[in-house]
Structure formats: C-alpha cells, structure tokens
Scaffold this motif. Structure first.
Motif, short mmCIF file in Angstrom:
data_model
loop_
_atom_site.label_atom_id
_atom_site.label_comp_id
_atom_site.label_asym_id
_atom_site.label_seq_id
_atom_site.Cartn_x
_atom_site.Cartn_y
_atom_site.Cartn_z
N LEU A 168 38.71 43.24 41.72
CA LEU A 168 37.42 43.65 42.28
C LEU A 168 36.43 42.50 42.34
O LEU A 168 35.32 42.65 42.84
N HIS A 169 36.82 41.33 41.82
CA HIS A 169 35.98 40.15 42.00
C HIS A 169 36.00 39.78 43.48
O HIS A 169 37.01 39.97 44.17
N THR A 170 34.88 39.26 43.97
CA THR A 170 34.72 39.13 45.41
C THR A 170 34.96 37.73 45.96
O THR A 170 34.73 36.73 45.29
N ILE A 171 35.39 37.73 47.21
CA ILE A 171 35.45 36.53 48.05
C ILE A 171 34.75 36.89 49.34
O ILE A 171 35.07 37.91 49.97
N ALA A 172 33.75 36.11 49.70
CA ALA A 172 32.93 36.38 50.89
C ALA A 172 32.33 37.79 50.83
O ALA A 172 32.22 38.48 51.84
N GLY A 173 31.96 38.21 49.64
CA GLY A 173 31.29 39.49 49.48
C GLY A 173 32.19 40.70 49.48
O GLY A 173 31.72 41.84 49.41
N LEU A 174 33.50 40.48 49.57
CA LEU A 174 34.45 41.59 49.62
C LEU A 174 35.44 41.46 48.47
O LEU A 174 35.95 40.37 48.23
N PRO A 175 35.72 42.55 47.74
CA PRO A 175 36.68 42.47 46.64
C PRO A 175 38.02 41.91 47.10
O PRO A 175 38.47 42.17 48.22
N MET A 176 38.65 41.13 46.23
CA MET A 176 39.94 40.53 46.58
C MET A 176 40.92 41.55 47.14
O MET A 176 41.59 41.31 48.14
N VAL A 177 41.02 42.69 46.48
CA VAL A 177 42.01 43.68 46.89
C VAL A 177 41.69 44.22 48.28
O VAL A 177 42.60 44.61 49.02
N ALA A 178 40.43 44.22 48.67
CA ALA A 178 40.07 44.69 50.01
C ALA A 178 40.57 43.72 51.08
O ALA A 178 40.96 44.14 52.17
N HIS A 179 40.58 42.43 50.78
CA HIS A 179 41.15 41.45 51.71
C HIS A 179 42.64 41.74 51.91
O HIS A 179 43.16 41.65 53.03
N VAL A 180 43.32 42.10 50.82
CA VAL A 180 44.75 42.40 50.90
C VAL A 180 44.97 43.67 51.72
O VAL A 180 45.87 43.73 52.57
N LEU A 224 56.18 47.05 52.23
CA LEU A 224 55.62 45.75 51.89
C LEU A 224 55.15 45.80 50.44
O LEU A 224 54.43 46.73 50.06
N VAL A 225 55.56 44.83 49.65
CA VAL A 225 55.10 44.74 48.26
C VAL A 225 54.14 43.55 48.20
O VAL A 225 54.52 42.41 48.44
N MET A 226 52.89 43.85 47.87
CA MET A 226 51.84 42.85 47.89
C MET A 226 51.11 42.84 46.55
O MET A 226 51.30 43.73 45.71
N PHE A 227 50.27 41.85 46.38
CA PHE A 227 49.52 41.70 45.13
C PHE A 227 48.02 41.70 45.41
O PHE A 227 47.56 41.04 46.35
N GLY A 228 47.30 42.44 44.60
CA GLY A 228 45.86 42.58 44.82
C GLY A 228 45.07 41.32 44.58
O GLY A 228 43.88 41.26 44.92
N ASP A 229 45.71 40.29 44.00
CA ASP A 229 44.99 39.05 43.71
C ASP A 229 45.41 37.90 44.61
O ASP A 229 45.24 36.73 44.27
N THR A 230 45.99 38.22 45.80
CA THR A 230 46.34 37.19 46.78
C THR A 230 45.52 37.44 48.06
O THR A 230 46.08 37.86 49.08
N PRO A 231 44.24 37.16 48.02
CA PRO A 231 43.34 37.57 49.11
C PRO A 231 43.44 36.75 50.38
O PRO A 231 42.82 37.10 51.39
N GLY A 238 47.65 33.13 44.16
CA GLY A 238 47.15 34.18 43.28
C GLY A 238 45.94 33.68 42.50
O GLY A 238 45.88 32.52 42.10
N ILE A 239 44.98 34.56 42.29
CA ILE A 239 43.73 34.20 41.61
C ILE A 239 43.79 34.72 40.17
O ILE A 239 43.91 35.92 39.95
N ASN A 240 43.66 33.80 39.21
CA ASN A 240 43.74 34.19 37.81
C ASN A 240 42.50 33.88 36.99
O ASN A 240 42.33 34.41 35.90
N ASN A 241 41.65 32.99 37.51
CA ASN A 241 40.43 32.66 36.77
C ASN A 241 39.32 32.34 37.77
O ASN A 241 39.54 32.32 38.98
N ARG A 242 38.13 32.09 37.25
CA ARG A 242 36.99 31.90 38.14
C ARG A 242 37.05 30.59 38.92
O ARG A 242 36.52 30.49 40.03
N ALA A 243 37.72 29.59 38.38
CA ALA A 243 37.89 28.33 39.11
C ALA A 243 38.75 28.57 40.35
O ALA A 243 38.45 28.07 41.44
#
Length: 266
Positions: free
Chosen positions: A27-39, A103-110, A228-233
C-alpha cells in the motif's frame, strides 16, 4: 487474446518488515498510487478479467484498500507463510473456476509492463503449460537461474543449488508466471516442501510439468518489470523509474519539458 479468459492471482501477503512501517508494504505509493494498484492496472491492461488478491499482514486494511482500488477483486487470506506455491493455493476457489490463463503476480512489482503479461499469455495460447518471465543481467549473483534446453525451460535453479557451469547463466528468474488454467491446480498440488526451509515453492512446478510432458518456456523482460520493492530506498528508486518513463512518454507525445527532472506526474 480477447477470446481467452484470464485470472490474475496477485500475491500481497508479505509483512514488508524492511519498510519499517505499520502500513502494509504493497500500500506504499508510487506516483500517488499504491504499489498493488499499479499491478492491478497492468493485469487489467493485459486482459485479465478477474483478480484474486492473496493477503495476510494487515488483512483488514488490505480489504478496505482493495474495495477502492479493485472492487471486483476477490480477496483470500494466507494464514501462514509457507512459500509461494502455498500462497497461490490460497486462491484455490478462484483458480478452480476454469480459466484459460492464470497470471501469478506480486503486489510489490509496480513497474510491470502490461505487454510483458500479454506476451506470456500469448505463449500459453501457443501451447505452453507454464511461462516464466525472466531477465538478463551481467551480475546474476543471488538470482535463480533459468535452465533451458532445446528452447524449453526445464528448471529454475536457486544459486546455492547451481553447478559451476549453471552459475555462469545470466538469464534469471523474475518470479512472474503464467500457467495454463487447465493444468494449474494439478501442478500446484504436487509441489512438496522437502527443502531446507520446509516451504512450498512455486518454481517447482516447472520440473513437475516437464515430468508430465508439458512444455514450460521463458519470456524475457527488462529487469525493471520484475523489480520488487522491499525497502524505502527501493521505493524511491522505483518512483524515479516511473517518473522517467512518464516524462519520456509525455515528450514523445509533443509535450515540451524544459527541465524534465523537475516535472513530477501523479
């Protein structure tokens, strides 16, 4: 592809402890949208008519977010984290409905490009039972290798299990998969946990499929697609990539950006 039914199983049960946040990682965002929403958007753009979201950590918060981001998605809870195959099987009820493509996808690959998913689905339509999305890198250390023979994928080998020769392979596992719906549950139910961690690994279905005479193949994608996104960096790095893509698209569409690096899209 419009004639084929498709279910996207999006795995989003991870705790994301390295984010050091009470907010579920996806649910952390990229461009104002949660990562999982990009997926979710990528899945829908690739023709996925139905979505199954496998959740765990922060389940209540995830359900609320899902209702807003993907109101038609079904949610399934993975109570215990026993590996990726176990996570996919949490959505058994959805998979059993009889889709052409899974399709098997991951919520942290936006940053996944819908075209990558479309290519994977096309390979299923051409007769493959499993399509694994891979990437090439000059530094494959730490990644599982895609072992191919005669144009077919015969195994995914974790680095610690690779021979010296296999460690030289630069084609690596990106994690995302497409599976023929008619074989999905049959293959997943045969995955065992006879390994050091006692977990059920999705990657095992490649060799299981081969043993039953089914074809598995690889589809190549750029590394950004499976990042995949694992930390804030890493979150900040992904934001940078996303913004660069959109600036480039805007300029190619005729928008003048005098100093592109100062323009941010959302």
């Amino acid at each position: 592809m419009s004639q084929r039914t498709c279910l996207s199983v999006i795995l989003a049960a991870g705790e994301g402890t390295r984010m050091k946040s009470a907010v579920p990682k996806v649910l952390h965002t990229i461009a104002g949208l949660p990562m999982v929403a990009h997926v979710v958007r990528a899945a829908e753009a690739a023709g996925s008519g139905d979505l199954a979201l496998v959740i765990g950590h922060g389940a209540d918060e995830m359900r609320k977010a899902t209702q807003k981001l993907a109101p038609k998605a079904e949610t399934f809870v993975q109570d215990r984290r026993l590996g990726t195959a176990h996570a996919v099987l949490a959505a058994r009820d959805a998979i059993s409905k009889g889709y052409d493509d899974i399709l098997v996808m991951f919520g942290d690959t936006p940053l996944i490009d819908p075209e990558v998913l479309t290519v994977a689905r096309r390979k299923l339509a051409e007769g493959a039972a499993i399509v694994v999305v891979g990437f090439r890198t000059s530094n494959p250390s730490g990644y599982g290798r895609l072992i191919e023979k005669g144009g077919k994928l015969i195994a995914i080998r974790e680095e610690k299990d690779c021979t010296d020769e296999e460690k030289k392979i630069t084609f690596c596992n990106g994690g995302l998969m497409a599976v023929a719906g008619k074989h999905a549950l049959q293959l997943l139910d045969q995955v065992g946990n006879d390994n050091a961690k006692g977990e059920y690994y999705l990657t095992d279905i490649v060799e299981i499929a081969g043993g039953q005479g089914f074809d598995a193949v690889a589809a190549e994608a750029g590394f950004e697609n499976v990042l995949g996104i694992n930390n804030r960096a890493e979150l900040a790095a992904a934001e940078g990539i996303w913004q660069t893509r959109r600036r480039h698209e805007a300029m190619l569409s005729g928008v003048t950006l005098i100093a592109p690096e100062t323009v941010f899209f959302s």
